[in-house]
Design a protein around this motif. Structure first.
Motif, PDB file in Angstrom:
ATOM      1  N   MET A 209     -10.348   0.762 -12.946  1.00  0.00           N
ATOM      2  CA  MET A 209     -11.086   0.386 -11.743  1.00  0.00           C
ATOM      3  C   MET A 209     -11.853   1.572 -11.171  1.00  0.00           C
ATOM      4  O   MET A 209     -13.039   1.479 -10.867  1.00  0.00           O
ATOM      5  N   ILE A 210     -11.167   2.704 -11.022  1.00  0.00           N
ATOM      6  CA  ILE A 210     -11.784   3.874 -10.406  1.00  0.00           C
ATOM      7  C   ILE A 210     -12.879   4.454 -11.296  1.00  0.00           C
ATOM      8  O   ILE A 210     -13.873   5.000 -10.810  1.00  0.00           O
ATOM      9  N   ALA A 211     -12.740   4.327 -12.610  1.00  0.00           N
ATOM     10  CA  ALA A 211     -13.748   4.844 -13.537  1.00  0.00           C
ATOM     11  C   ALA A 211     -14.957   3.926 -13.644  1.00  0.00           C
ATOM     12  O   ALA A 211     -15.989   4.322 -14.182  1.00  0.00           O
ATOM     13  N   GLY A 212     -14.846   2.711 -13.127  1.00  0.00           N
ATOM     14  CA  GLY A 212     -15.901   1.717 -13.260  1.00  0.00           C
ATOM     15  C   GLY A 212     -17.094   1.966 -12.348  1.00  0.00           C
ATOM     16  O   GLY A 212     -17.119   2.905 -11.558  1.00  0.00           O
ATOM     17  N   PRO A 213     -18.087   1.078 -12.428  1.00  0.00           N
ATOM     18  CA  PRO A 213     -19.320   1.279 -11.655  1.00  0.00           C
ATOM     19  C   PRO A 213     -19.203   0.961 -10.169  1.00  0.00           C
ATOM     20  O   PRO A 213     -20.063   1.352  -9.386  1.00  0.00           O
ATOM     21  N   HIS A 214     -18.120   0.263  -9.758  1.00  0.00           N
ATOM     22  CA  HIS A 214     -17.983  -0.145  -8.354  1.00  0.00           C
ATOM     23  C   HIS A 214     -16.576   0.146  -7.820  1.00  0.00           C
ATOM     24  O   HIS A 214     -15.888  -0.758  -7.339  1.00  0.00           O
ATOM     25  N   PRO A 215     -16.131   1.407  -7.876  1.00  0.00           N
ATOM     26  CA  PRO A 215     -14.754   1.715  -7.454  1.00  0.00           C
ATOM     27  C   PRO A 215     -14.494   1.428  -5.978  1.00  0.00           C
ATOM     28  O   PRO A 215     -13.391   1.055  -5.605  1.00  0.00           O
ATOM     29  N   VAL A 216     -15.512   1.608  -5.139  1.00  0.00           N
ATOM     30  CA  VAL A 216     -15.328   1.378  -3.699  1.00  0.00           C
ATOM     31  C   VAL A 216     -14.991  -0.089  -3.447  1.00  0.00           C
ATOM     32  O   VAL A 216     -14.119  -0.409  -2.620  1.00  0.00           O
ATOM     33  N   LYS A 217     -15.641  -0.983  -4.163  1.00  0.00           N
ATOM     34  CA  LYS A 217     -15.342  -2.411  -4.019  1.00  0.00           C
ATOM     35  C   LYS A 217     -13.901  -2.689  -4.393  1.00  0.00           C
ATOM     36  O   LYS A 217     -13.196  -3.434  -3.702  1.00  0.00           O
ATOM     37  N   GLY A 218     -13.435  -2.073  -5.481  1.00  0.00           N
ATOM     38  CA  GLY A 218     -12.051  -2.275  -5.912  1.00  0.00           C
ATOM     39  C   GLY A 218     -11.058  -1.797  -4.872  1.00  0.00           C
ATOM     40  O   GLY A 218     -10.057  -2.475  -4.590  1.00  0.00           O
ATOM     41  N   ILE A 219     -11.330  -0.623  -4.276  1.00  0.00           N
ATOM     42  CA  ILE A 219     -10.429  -0.086  -3.257  1.00  0.00           C
ATOM     43  C   ILE A 219     -10.412  -0.985  -2.029  1.00  0.00           C
ATOM     44  O   ILE A 219      -9.347  -1.254  -1.449  1.00  0.00           O
ATOM     45  N   HIS A 220     -11.569  -1.484  -1.629  1.00  0.00           N
ATOM     46  CA  HIS A 220     -11.624  -2.389  -0.480  1.00  0.00           C
ATOM     47  C   HIS A 220     -10.837  -3.673  -0.751  1.00  0.00           C
ATOM     48  O   HIS A 220     -10.157  -4.200   0.138  1.00  0.00           O
ATOM     49  N   LEU A 221     -10.925  -4.186  -1.980  1.00  0.00           N
ATOM     50  CA  LEU A 221     -10.164  -5.394  -2.329  1.00  0.00           C
ATOM     51  C   LEU A 221      -8.664  -5.116  -2.299  1.00  0.00           C
ATOM     52  O   LEU A 221      -7.880  -5.968  -1.845  1.00  0.00           O
ATOM     53  N   LEU A 222      -8.256  -3.952  -2.783  1.00  0.00           N
ATOM     54  CA  LEU A 222      -6.839  -3.586  -2.740  1.00  0.00           C
ATOM     55  C   LEU A 222      -6.352  -3.508  -1.299  1.00  0.00           C
ATOM     56  O   LEU A 222      -5.253  -3.958  -0.975  1.00  0.00           O
ATOM     57  N   GLN A 223      -7.184  -2.936  -0.419  1.00  0.00           N
ATOM     58  CA  GLN A 223      -6.799  -2.818   0.987  1.00  0.00           C
ATOM     59  C   GLN A 223      -6.788  -4.181   1.665  1.00  0.00           C
ATOM     60  O   GLN A 223      -5.850  -4.515   2.400  1.00  0.00           O
ATOM     61  N   LYS A 224      -7.816  -4.977   1.419  1.00  0.00           N
ATOM     62  CA  LYS A 224      -7.930  -6.282   2.074  1.00  0.00           C
ATOM     63  C   LYS A 224      -6.802  -7.220   1.660  1.00  0.00           C
ATOM     64  O   LYS A 224      -6.272  -7.978   2.484  1.00  0.00           O
ATOM     65  N   SER A 225      -6.427  -7.167   0.398  1.00  0.00           N
ATOM     66  CA  SER A 225      -5.349  -8.032  -0.106  1.00  0.00           C
ATOM     67  C   SER A 225      -3.972  -7.538   0.303  1.00  0.00           C
ATOM     68  O   SER A 225      -2.990  -8.269   0.186  1.00  0.00           O
ATOM     69  N   GLU A 226      -3.891  -6.272   0.746  1.00  0.00           N
ATOM     70  CA  GLU A 226      -2.639  -5.606   1.114  1.00  0.00           C
ATOM     71  C   GLU A 226      -1.713  -5.412  -0.083  1.00  0.00           C
ATOM     72  O   GLU A 226      -0.510  -5.213   0.081  1.00  0.00           O
ATOM     73  N   LEU A 227      -2.296  -5.455  -1.280  1.00  0.00           N
ATOM     74  CA  LEU A 227      -1.491  -5.151  -2.469  1.00  0.00           C
ATOM     75  C   LEU A 227      -0.983  -3.721  -2.422  1.00  0.00           C
ATOM     76  O   LEU A 227       0.134  -3.433  -2.872  1.00  0.00           O
ATOM     77  N   VAL A 228      -1.797  -2.814  -1.871  1.00  0.00           N
ATOM     78  CA  VAL A 228      -1.427  -1.404  -1.826  1.00  0.00           C
ATOM     79  C   VAL A 228      -0.098  -1.216  -1.104  1.00  0.00           C
ATOM     80  O   VAL A 228       0.775  -0.463  -1.550  1.00  0.00           O
ATOM     81  N   GLY A 229       0.080  -1.913   0.014  1.00  0.00           N
ATOM     82  CA  GLY A 229       1.298  -1.749   0.796  1.00  0.00           C
ATOM     83  C   GLY A 229       2.539  -2.321   0.140  1.00  0.00           C
ATOM     84  O   GLY A 229       3.660  -2.015   0.566  1.00  0.00           O
ATOM     85  N   SER A 230       2.362  -3.160  -0.884  1.00  0.00           N
ATOM     86  CA  SER A 230       3.511  -3.784  -1.546  1.00  0.00           C
ATOM     87  C   SER A 230       3.904  -3.093  -2.841  1.00  0.00           C
ATOM     88  O   SER A 230       4.900  -3.466  -3.463  1.00  0.00           O
ATOM     89  N   MET A 231       3.138  -2.077  -3.259  1.00  0.00           N
ATOM     90  CA  MET A 231       3.440  -1.397  -4.519  1.00  0.00           C
ATOM     91  C   MET A 231       4.643  -0.469  -4.363  1.00  0.00           C
ATOM     92  O   MET A 231       5.001  -0.073  -3.262  1.00  0.00           O
ATOM     93  N   LYS A 232       5.249  -0.118  -5.487  1.00  0.00           N
ATOM     94  CA  LYS A 232       6.442   0.734  -5.476  1.00  0.00           C
ATOM     95  C   LYS A 232       6.151   2.117  -4.910  1.00  0.00           C
ATOM     96  O   LYS A 232       6.991   2.707  -4.231  1.00  0.00           O
TER      97      LYS A 232
END
Length: 458
Positions: A209-232
């Motif tokens: 994701m981070i190496a791709g052409p739209h990493p900022v979009k991926g990070i925003h999706l991770l934040q919006k979905s709150e997946l980040v807060g549920s990871m180990k």
């Protein structure tokens, strides 16, 4: 006749020869998954996976050079003229363990049943030897619309394998697609299932994701979905400097170290905090060291830049009478010369400690820094670094005309921690041109330094 535009011709021909051999012996064979998707999208194809109704045992009998890669799950790797092709038997899957792996698989003879178990419609398209597509879940339509949609019921797909949630966001980021409404809703509802997934598996998706052409979009999706807060592994959210995340696309995705260093800076991590975080994320020691070296060099260069900013602010406090009494022209030139020399020595020291490759990476990182971070001295470092590095007279201890034993013999003393410090001082002096790299001169410098207290630790 099947035509492929986005894979090397020799790879396509070898893959098709495998399908022909299967057909010649009465078996079905189809290209499936990423290679079919990428051909439809016009993206370069790196490997070609094949699905077949032949059992693993039949595949092993049919082809000469094989590796039973994942034979329990139906996968055999066939090696043809040095290239590897994964052939997997059509299968359905039983109950999933820990929202990640099926307890058992059952081999079937129906391609539809095999495609029905896959994650997203765009990955559930097959292509036969005649070039025709088998697309029961309308994956081609979703590709044209730019939609990520689960095959079947989204909640069931994520319950089976929670890693699919991160994969879905990765695809949306890399392809600049949108998640279909029901797929997004199921992902958000089941986000806590991500805690069942090993950090290493998530890290692999994040790297893509981070190496791709739209990493900022991926990070925003991770934040919006709150997946980040549920990871180990805990990740600070919101981040300390979000403006740095917004600038990720200003540096290349490869080498990957640039974007991950920028992420560490955005999180507000220093070198040691970054080391711990990246280790928790299961990056290799070599990968961690590259980021840490770049962070340390950046921090070292910032110290000169911060001093420059402080001096500038102090200068502004000088009252008119004091400014009148100064020799403006000469003083300004002296100050600029001092700043330039300090910046040059700091850069040379950084190259000695962290390497020329790290210095080159820092110059690629610099354009992504916000304007307020680019002080006069930092800009000078960016502009002058290539010339200053090229003019260095030494780059490592191996370039010195003396070694540690030579210094000990000249001083007639024992070694100790002081010796390493002294050798680094000698190297910096020679590298910067303050000291000629001649044996007599270098040893005399060492004697002088020892006489002034450099040997006190011995």
């Amino acid at each position: 006749m099947m035509q492929w535009k986005w894979v090397e011709a020799h790879t396509a021909e070898r893959g098709m020869s495998l399908l022909r051999r299967l057909a010649d012996h009465g078996y079905e064979g189809y290209f499936v998954g990423g290679c079919v998707r990428d051909e439809l999208m016009g993206r370069p194809i790196n490997d070609m996976d094949i699905a077949t109704n032949a059992t693993p045992e039949q595949v092993l009998e049919l082809f000469e050079h094989t590796v039973p890669t994942g034979i329990a799950h139906g996968t055999v790797t066939v090696i043809l003229e040095g290239e590897h092709f994964e052939l997997t038997t059509y299968r359905t899957e039983g109950q999933y363990v820990d929202h990640r792996r099926p307890e058992q698989v059952e081999f079937v003879s129906d391609l539809y049943e095999d495609l029905r178990r896959r994650d997203f419609t765009m990955n559930a398209i097959a292509r036969g030897l005649d070039g025709e597509y088998v697309d029961p879940f309308h994956g081609r339509d979703d590709l044209q619309k730019g939609i990520i949609r689960c095959v079947g019921v989204p909640g069931e797909r994520f319950d089976e394998d929670a890693l699919r949630m991160v994969r879905g966001l990765r695809f949306a980021s890399v392809f600049d697609f949108e998640l279909e409404a029901d797929t997004w809703a199921a992902l958000v509802e089941r986000r806590e299932l991500i805690r069942y997934i090993a950090t290493e598996r998530i890290r692999v998706e994040m790297e893509k994701m981070i190496a791709g052409p739209h990493p900022v979009k991926g990070i925003h999706l991770l934040q919006k979905s709150e997946l980040v807060g549920s990871m180990k592994v805990h990740v600070p959210c919101p981040v300390a400097r979000p403006e740095l995340l917004e600038r990720l696309e200003r540096v290349a995705g490869e080498p990957w170290v640039l974007r991950w260093t920028l992420i560490m800076l955005a999180l507000g991590f220093n070198d040691e905090a970054a080391r711990q975080a990246l280790k928790q994320w299961t990056f290799s020691n070599a990968a961690v060291d590259r980021v840490v070296r770049l962070l340390r060099l950046h921090q070292q260069l910032l110290t000169v830049a911060i001093t420059d900013t402080t001096d500038t602010n102090n200068d502004q406090q000088i009252n008119d009478d004091e400014q009148t009494n100064r020799n403006n022209g000469q003083q300004t030139n002296n100050d600029m010369q001092t700043d330039s020399n300090s910046a040059r020595l700091t850069l040379i020291s950084g190259v000695i400690h962290y390497g020329q490759d790290t210095a080159a990476l820092w110059r690629q990182l610099y354009p992504a820094l916000p304007e307020q971070d680019r002080t006069h001295v930092l800009r000078q470092l960016y502009e002058q670094a290539p010339a200053w590095i090229d003019q260095m007279y030494a780059y490592s201890l191996a370039d010195l005309c003396v070694n540690g034993q030579d210094v000990l013999s000249a001083l007639d003393t024992r070694g100790g921690p002081w010796l390493g410090k002294l050798m680094q001082q000698l190297l910096l002096a020679v590298a910067s041109g303050q000291l000629s790299n001649e044996r007599h001169t270098v040893l005399q410098y060492a004697r002088t330094h020892a006489e002034t207290g450099g040997e006190t630790d011995a």
